[in-house]
Design a protein around this motif. Structure first.
Motif, PDB file in Angstrom:
ATOM      1  N   ALA A   1      -5.766  -1.223   7.010  1.00 25.33           N
ATOM      2  CA  ALA A   1      -6.771  -1.895   7.846  1.00 25.33           C
ATOM      3  C   ALA A   1      -6.454  -3.380   7.935  1.00 25.33           C
ATOM      4  CB  ALA A   1      -8.167  -1.686   7.276  1.00 25.33           C
ATOM      5  N   GLY A   2      -6.200  -3.834   9.155  1.00 23.99           N
ATOM      6  CA  GLY A   2      -5.829  -5.229   9.349  1.00 23.99           C
ATOM      7  C   GLY A   2      -4.356  -5.471   9.088  1.00 23.99           C
ATOM      8  N   ARG A   3      -3.671  -4.443   8.640  1.00 17.18           N
ATOM      9  CA  ARG A   3      -2.224  -4.557   8.427  1.00 17.18           C
ATOM     10  C   ARG A   3      -1.544  -3.415   9.170  1.00 17.18           C
ATOM     11  NH1 ARG A   3      -4.223  -4.418   2.953  1.00 17.18           N
ATOM     12  NH2 ARG A   3      -4.608  -6.520   2.162  1.00 17.18           N
ATOM     13  N   GLU A   4      -2.121  -3.083  10.348  1.00 18.76           N
ATOM     14  CA  GLU A   4      -1.619  -1.921  11.079  1.00 18.76           C
ATOM     15  C   GLU A   4      -0.131  -2.036  11.381  1.00 18.76           C
ATOM     16  OE1 GLU A   4      -4.609  -3.068  11.461  1.00 18.76           O
ATOM     17  OE2 GLU A   4      -5.778  -1.252  11.096  1.00 18.76           O
ATOM     18  N   ARG A   5       0.321  -3.268  11.641  1.00 19.13           N
ATOM     19  CA  ARG A   5       1.732  -3.405  12.024  1.00 19.13           C
ATOM     20  C   ARG A   5       2.643  -3.059  10.855  1.00 19.13           C
ATOM     21  NH1 ARG A   5       2.211  -9.161  14.771  1.00 19.13           N
ATOM     22  NH2 ARG A   5       4.095  -8.373  15.768  1.00 19.13           N
ATOM     23  N   ARG A   6       2.128  -3.142   9.648  1.00 18.43           N
ATOM     24  CA  ARG A   6       2.934  -2.760   8.480  1.00 18.43           C
ATOM     25  C   ARG A   6       2.612  -1.358   7.986  1.00 18.43           C
ATOM     26  NH1 ARG A   6       5.357  -6.237   3.994  1.00 18.43           N
ATOM     27  NH2 ARG A   6       6.039  -8.094   5.096  1.00 18.43           N
ATOM     28  N   PHE A   7       1.309  -1.095   7.851  1.00 22.88           N
ATOM     29  CA  PHE A   7       0.911   0.138   7.165  1.00 22.88           C
ATOM     30  C   PHE A   7       0.021   1.048   8.005  1.00 22.88           C
ATOM     31  CE2 PHE A   7       0.856  -3.033   3.466  1.00 22.88           C
ATOM     32  CZ  PHE A   7       2.198  -2.827   3.190  1.00 22.88           C
ATOM     33  N   GLY A   8      -0.111   0.766   9.294  1.00 21.57           N
ATOM     34  CA  GLY A   8      -1.010   1.568  10.119  1.00 21.57           C
ATOM     35  C   GLY A   8      -0.433   2.939  10.422  1.00 21.57           C
ATOM     36  N   PRO A   9      -1.225   3.756  11.145  1.00 17.21           N
ATOM     37  CA  PRO A   9      -0.750   5.093  11.507  1.00 17.21           C
ATOM     38  C   PRO A   9       0.606   5.004  12.209  1.00 17.21           C
ATOM     39  CG  PRO A   9      -3.051   4.808  12.140  1.00 17.21           C
ATOM     40  CD  PRO A   9      -2.574   3.474  11.661  1.00 17.21           C
ATOM     41  N   GLY A  10       1.526   5.855  11.802  1.00 19.07           N
ATOM     42  CA  GLY A  10       2.836   5.897  12.451  1.00 19.07           C
ATOM     43  C   GLY A  10       3.887   5.016  11.800  1.00 19.07           C
ATOM     44  N   THR A  11       3.505   4.243  10.791  1.00 22.52           N
ATOM     45  CA  THR A  11       4.503   3.348  10.177  1.00 22.52           C
ATOM     46  C   THR A  11       5.170   3.968   8.952  1.00 22.52           C
ATOM     47  OG1 THR A  11       2.826   2.296   8.796  1.00 22.52           O
ATOM     48  CG2 THR A  11       3.309   1.243  10.909  1.00 22.52           C
TER      49      THR A  11
ATOM     50  N   GLY B   1       4.337   3.758  -2.969  1.00 27.74           N
ATOM     51  CA  GLY B   1       4.664   4.997  -2.269  1.00 27.74           C
ATOM     52  C   GLY B   1       5.704   4.763  -1.188  1.00 27.74           C
ATOM     53  N   ARG B   2       5.671   3.574  -0.616  1.00 29.64           N
ATOM     54  CA  ARG B   2       6.665   3.226   0.415  1.00 29.64           C
ATOM     55  C   ARG B   2       7.920   2.610  -0.196  1.00 29.64           C
ATOM     56  NH1 ARG B   2       4.200   2.162   5.895  1.00 29.64           N
ATOM     57  NH2 ARG B   2       2.156   3.109   5.793  1.00 29.64           N
ATOM     58  N   GLU B   3       7.904   2.465  -1.509  1.00 29.22           N
ATOM     59  CA  GLU B   3       9.034   1.873  -2.243  1.00 29.22           C
ATOM     60  C   GLU B   3       9.379   0.482  -1.719  1.00 29.22           C
ATOM     61  OE1 GLU B   3      12.060   5.081  -3.468  1.00 29.22           O
ATOM     62  OE2 GLU B   3      11.079   5.887  -1.681  1.00 29.22           O
ATOM     63  N   LEU B   4       8.357  -0.309  -1.571  1.00 26.32           N
ATOM     64  CA  LEU B   4       8.558  -1.700  -1.155  1.00 26.32           C
ATOM     65  C   LEU B   4       8.526  -2.549  -2.418  1.00 26.32           C
ATOM     66  CD1 LEU B   4       6.140  -1.720   1.925  1.00 26.32           C
ATOM     67  CD2 LEU B   4       8.603  -1.318   1.909  1.00 26.32           C
ATOM     68  N   TRP B   5       9.665  -2.994  -2.849  1.00 23.99           N
ATOM     69  CA  TRP B   5       9.733  -3.683  -4.140  1.00 23.99           C
ATOM     70  C   TRP B   5      10.125  -5.151  -4.034  1.00 23.99           C
ATOM     71  CZ3 TRP B   5       7.239  -0.406  -6.853  1.00 23.99           C
ATOM     72  CH2 TRP B   5       7.485   0.963  -6.783  1.00 23.99           C
ATOM     73  N   SER B   6      11.003  -5.470  -3.095  1.00 19.74           N
ATOM     74  CA  SER B   6      11.509  -6.848  -3.071  1.00 19.74           C
ATOM     75  C   SER B   6      10.439  -7.775  -2.497  1.00 19.74           C
ATOM     76  CB  SER B   6      12.760  -6.935  -2.203  1.00 19.74           C
ATOM     77  OG  SER B   6      12.396  -6.791  -0.844  1.00 19.74           O
ATOM     78  N   PRO B   7      10.505  -9.064  -2.815  1.00 13.12           N
ATOM     79  CA  PRO B   7       9.516 -10.000  -2.268  1.00 13.12           C
ATOM     80  C   PRO B   7       9.472  -9.945  -0.743  1.00 13.12           C
ATOM     81  CG  PRO B   7      10.815 -11.068  -3.965  1.00 13.12           C
ATOM     82  CD  PRO B   7      11.429  -9.716  -3.753  1.00 13.12           C
TER      83      PRO B   7
ATOM     84  N   ILE C   1       3.252 -10.484   2.528  1.00 13.73           N
ATOM     85  CA  ILE C   1       2.982 -10.750   3.939  1.00 13.73           C
ATOM     86  C   ILE C   1       2.731 -12.240   4.064  1.00 13.73           C
ATOM     87  CG2 ILE C   1       1.419 -10.269   5.863  1.00 13.73           C
ATOM     88  CD1 ILE C   1       0.822  -7.569   4.558  1.00 13.73           C
ATOM     89  N   TYR C   2       3.510 -12.881   4.883  1.00 10.91           N
ATOM     90  CA  TYR C   2       3.379 -14.328   4.997  1.00 10.91           C
ATOM     91  C   TYR C   2       2.316 -14.685   6.026  1.00 10.91           C
ATOM     92  CZ  TYR C   2       7.198 -14.271   1.863  1.00 10.91           C
ATOM     93  OH  TYR C   2       7.941 -14.033   0.742  1.00 10.91           O
ATOM     94  N   GLU C   3       1.642 -15.795   5.786  1.00 11.38           N
ATOM     95  CA  GLU C   3       0.522 -16.184   6.629  1.00 11.38           C
ATOM     96  C   GLU C   3       0.952 -16.248   8.091  1.00 11.38           C
ATOM     97  OE1 GLU C   3      -1.738 -19.279   4.802  1.00 11.38           O
ATOM     98  OE2 GLU C   3      -2.898 -19.589   6.631  1.00 11.38           O
ATOM     99  N   GLY C   4       0.212 -15.586   8.937  1.00 16.10           N
ATOM    100  CA  GLY C   4       0.517 -15.610  10.366  1.00 16.10           C
ATOM    101  C   GLY C   4       1.423 -14.476  10.813  1.00 16.10           C
ATOM    102  N   GLU C   5       2.065 -13.807   9.852  1.00 12.17           N
ATOM    103  CA  GLU C   5       3.021 -12.757  10.222  1.00 12.17           C
ATOM    104  C   GLU C   5       2.357 -11.638  11.026  1.00 12.17           C
ATOM    105  OE1 GLU C   5       5.448 -10.971   6.987  1.00 12.17           O
ATOM    106  OE2 GLU C   5       4.799  -9.076   7.855  1.00 12.17           O
ATOM    107  N   LEU C   6       1.151 -11.273  10.628  1.00 13.46           N
ATOM    108  CA  LEU C   6       0.490 -10.167  11.318  1.00 13.46           C
ATOM    109  C   LEU C   6      -0.188 -10.633  12.602  1.00 13.46           C
ATOM    110  CD1 LEU C   6      -1.055  -8.479   8.168  1.00 13.46           C
ATOM    111  CD2 LEU C   6       0.910  -7.692   9.480  1.00 13.46           C
TER     112      LEU C   6
ATOM    113  N   ILE D   1       8.125  -7.652  11.686  1.00 13.97           N
ATOM    114  CA  ILE D   1       7.397  -6.931  10.656  1.00 13.97           C
ATOM    115  C   ILE D   1       8.388  -6.057   9.897  1.00 13.97           C
ATOM    116  CG2 ILE D   1       5.524  -5.306  10.212  1.00 13.97           C
ATOM    117  CD1 ILE D   1       4.545  -7.912  11.458  1.00 13.97           C
ATOM    118  N   THR D   2       8.369  -6.197   8.571  1.00 18.23           N
ATOM    119  CA  THR D   2       9.317  -5.431   7.762  1.00 18.23           C
ATOM    120  C   THR D   2       8.759  -4.039   7.495  1.00 18.23           C
ATOM    121  OG1 THR D   2       9.742  -7.499   6.654  1.00 18.23           O
ATOM    122  CG2 THR D   2      10.658  -5.524   5.627  1.00 18.23           C
ATOM    123  N   VAL D   3       9.346  -3.054   8.100  1.00 19.56           N
ATOM    124  CA  VAL D   3       8.960  -1.680   7.781  1.00 19.56           C
ATOM    125  C   VAL D   3      10.206  -0.981   7.285  1.00 19.56           C
ATOM    126  CG1 VAL D   3       8.020   0.483   8.637  1.00 19.56           C
ATOM    127  CG2 VAL D   3       7.187  -1.666   9.569  1.00 19.56           C
ATOM    128  N   LYS D   4      10.131  -0.504   6.070  1.00 16.64           N
ATOM    129  CA  LYS D   4      11.328   0.062   5.454  1.00 16.64           C
ATOM    130  C   LYS D   4      11.610   1.463   5.990  1.00 16.64           C
ATOM    131  CE  LYS D   4      13.243   0.657   0.886  1.00 16.64           C
ATOM    132  NZ  LYS D   4      13.263  -0.013  -0.386  1.00 16.64           N
TER     133      LYS D   4
END
Ligand SMILES: Cc1cc2nc3c(=O)[nH]c(=O)nc-3n(C[C@H](O)[C@H](O)[C@H](O)COP(=O)(O)O)c2cc1C
Ligand code: SF4
Length: 688
Positions: free
Chosen positions: A371-381, A661-667, A672-677, A684-687
């Motif tokens: 929620a509010g991070r759809e571009r990273r974690f929303g449906p379909g990502t 669960g998405r195995e996002l480990w590196s910084p 999420i940097y301010e303004g990125e979303l 947008i970093t989607v692994k």
């Protein structure tokens, strides 16, 4: 054939037809960028439109520069610069078959004069202090009123130009137009004060201007307050009268409702302490008063059967399930397609959404990290893994469950082991405290996800180094949570690592009380270093079990963290009503058998409470990282998440489960940097 024929029937509102009766009312999100609703909002609204909602309403947008707010990053409706992003927003929503209105508002005196980058003067009907901010506004002069009417109209014109299907005039939540209407704020003696008609005059002038500038072929609606919930102020009879007068004016296409204001805003956005559908019966009174006008209801509704009944019985024409769809953007489609078992339910803890607004932070959701991070974690990502392996997840609390479900959904083979005989971790403790039944959805929903994605769940199985060797997974996720601290340590006394006497057998932790593992005496002292709902919950349990409780808090107010989540008033009402005694700004110097020695944080005065049977330490948990430490170095791929890293709130546990669960480990992947979303062009970093 749907099980909810009313819910999935279309509704005509003015010149538009909404495809079903499921909507989200306005909710400010604090995602504006350059004072316009940003790409973050586009992604959020598009996800709800795609998820099947019929109607969306933007968070309130301010119509005039004197409308400051109590929080940053609210959209301004009067700037043509916003047209480009508004077009993106409205097109994205329309593309998925939903409609979108923009709510326009002036905060009036319920704001702060220094919330913007400059300093301003608050405007209000009278020089009455804001109950929330304590500031005194300027009582608006006639030219001020005319100016706001004009700017409201200008904002409506731009709203239409931006592609919105309509607009909603906000006359509730004790913002400016509601302030004029309510005797709580309006003490005027001119034609805008005194009689009911006079107090409604400003709102009517605004509606007329909005209609004139927006056009007849465009939806104009209102959001009105069902009641101020304060004897002598506005009540539901007044709400009916407002609706009838506005209908008679012939300028509005719908009536949306809510209730309360800044004296008691919790009654609009109720936490889980009250049952679902808490405004429905009052809405029905308004609906009965204006049978020919579409009326929307709202208030803790998340059960499609309840929504169907509301519509079938004619209590309202449209059902807002606002937080329900923050929690699950695909709510409508899941209900329509008989996939209710896949719903992610709002638990009405208010931590991730409104609780963050009141802390000046962008909203998200406890149970939905997307929620509010759809571009990273929303449906379909969520992308399948290209290297499926065998994961062992140790710990079946929210972090472990979420991680296991997401790993499995991505194609890994996942085994989850939990020491207890049930999943849920600390949620099971929360459920033992009053007013938190809704939190049970966390476990139920995550269990359903584990089942759906084929996770091998082993209950009553302690994760040890031996077990890990035996199962020989490719990777281990340690999510062993936290254990209660028994030291009595408080940062107000930072050089005392162990409170003298904390090891006595009559000193218990919150967990001991909730799990009933040790006896509790009649006279109890709770030492609250936490200031949270947890401390409040255990205190209420003790009172309910018949103990006499004195709470000693290091904080300057009782349970301060519950102010922003809007459960404070319920807690105070219940706990003080049940006889809670308390002192603030005190802490314990030591416990000697049945005596608790205290000191005042500011005066250093000393005191003691005698004849104490039991002392309860509400001093927070510590990370249970023993397994992680045992495995680290022995196994190549060991990760840890949630409270066993550092004890935090539920939001964090589920969020970290999602990342893991998405195995996002590196910084680069995690943060999420301010303004990125917010920015259109942001990468947008989607692994994969
Ligand atoms: C984060 C958040 C922001 C809100 N902002 C607004 C707003 O801008 N305008 C408004 O009229 N109501 C606002 N509300 C109230 C909601 O529209 C709605 O009435 C409330 O959440 C109760 O409905 P629900 O239980 O379906 O969520 C907000 C609620 C939340 C949770
Ligand atoms: S943060 Fe909590 S109250 Fe808000 S939408 Fe999510 S689950 Fe519901």
């Amino acid at each position: 054939m749907t099980a909810y024929p009313h819910l999935f029937s279309p509704l005509e509102i003015g010149n538009v037809t909404v495809r079903n009766r499921i909507m989200q009312t306005a909710h400010v999100k604090l995602w504006a960028y350059d004072a316009a609703d940003s790409e973050r909002n586009v992604a959020y609204q598009a996800a709800r439109a795609k998820g099947g909602a019929g109607l969306l309403i933007t968070g309130n947008r301010v119509v005039h520069p004197t409308s400051t707010t109590g929080f940053p990053r609210v959209a301004w409706a009067y700037r043509p610069e916003a047209l480009e992003s508004d077009h993106r927003l409205t097109s994205a929503v329309h593309e998925h078959g939903a409609l979108i209105f923009a709510q326009l508002n002036h905060f009036g005196l319920n704001a702060t004069s220094d919330s913007a980058d400059d300093l301003r003067v608050l405007w209000g009907p009278s020089a009455v202090k804001s109950p929330a901010y304590g500031e005194t506004p300027k009582a608006m002069e006639h030219e001020d009123i005319h100016e706001v009417v004009e700017w409201w109209g200008r904002s409506a014109e731009l709203t239409r130009e931006g592609g919105f299907d309509g607009t909603e005039v906000h006359i509730s939540h004790s913002y400016l137009l509601h302030q004029f209407l309510s005797p709580l704020y309006n003490k005027r003696e001119d034609e805008y004060g005194g009689s009911f008609e006079n107090r409604l005059r400003f709102a009517r002038e605004v509606i007329q201007e909005v209609r004139a500038r927006g056009g007849d072929d465009w939806v104009v609606g209102v959001r009105i307050s069902l009641t101020d919930f304060i004897p002598g102020a506005l009540d539901v009879e007044d709400a009916v009268r407002v609706a009838q007068l506005l209908e008679a004016d012939g300028q509005i296409d719908y009536v949306n409702v809510t209730a309360a204001g800044y004296h008691n805003i919790f009654r609009a956005i109720e936490p889980a302490d009250v049952p679902d559908g808490y405004l429905v019966e009052l809405t029905a009174r308004v609906k009965a008063g204006v049978p020919d006008v579409p009326v929307f209801t709202v208030g803790g509704i998340k059960d499609p059967a309840m929504a169907e009944e509301i519509l079938a019985s004619g209590k309202a024409d449209m059902v807002a399930m606002t937080r329900a769809q923050i929690a699950d953007p695909e709510f409508a489609n899941k209900v329509r397609d008989a996939r209710e078992g896949e719903l992610v339910h709002c638990i009405r803890g208010n931590q991730g959404c409104i609780g963050r607004v009141f802390r000046g932070l962008p909203i998200t959701c406890t149970v939905n990290p997307g929620a509010g991070r759809e571009r990273r974690f929303g449906p379909g990502t969520l992308l399948p893994t290209d290297r499926p392996v065998r994961w062992l997840v140790a710990g079946g609390g929210p972090a472990g469950m979420k991680a296991a479900a997401v790993l499995a959904e991505r194609g890994h083979r996942v085994t989850l082991v939990e020491r207890e005989d049930e999943l849920g971790g600390q949620v099971n403790l929360i459920l033992r405290t009053p007013g938190r039944d809704e939190f049970g959805w966390i476990t139920r929903d995550l269990e359903a996800q584990l089942r759906r994605h084929g996770v091998d769940v082993r209950l009553g199985t302690e994760a040890t180094s031996e077990l890990v060797h035996e199962l020989a997974p490719d990777a281990v996720m340690v999510a062993t949570g936290a254990v209660p601290s028994r030291t009595g340590f408080s940062s107000v006394n930072p050089l005392v690592d162990q409170l003298p006497g904390a090891d006595q057998d009559n000193v218990l932790t919150v967990w001991d009380v909730l799990l009933e593992t040790r006896p509790v005496g009649r006279r109890v002292v709770v030492l609250d270093d936490d200031g949270t709902r947890y401390a409040a919950g255990v205190t209420e349990v003790l009172l309910d079990r018949g103990s006499e409780v004195e709470l000693v808090s290091r904080w300057p107010m009782l349970f301060p963290t519950t102010a922003t989540t809007l459960d404070m008033a319920h807690l105070y009402g219940r706990l003080l009503g049940k006889g809670l005694q308390y002192r603030l700004n005190w802490w314990a110097a030591g416990i000697e058998r049945n005596r608790v020695a205290l000191f005042n944080l500011y005066t250093a005065a000393q005191d003691a409470i005698d004849d104490v049977d039991t002392v309860v330490l509400a001093t927070g948990p510590t990370a249970n990282d023993a397994l992680y430490r045992a495995l680290k170095g022995q196994f190549a791929n060991v990760r840890r998440i949630g409270d066993c890293v550092a004890p935090r709130k539920l939001d964090h546990a589920i969020y970290e489960g999602e990342l893991a669960g998405r195995e996002l480990w590196s910084p680069e992947e995690r943060y999420i940097y301010e303004g990125e979303l917010e920015r259109v062009e942001a990468q947008i970093t989607v692994k994969a």
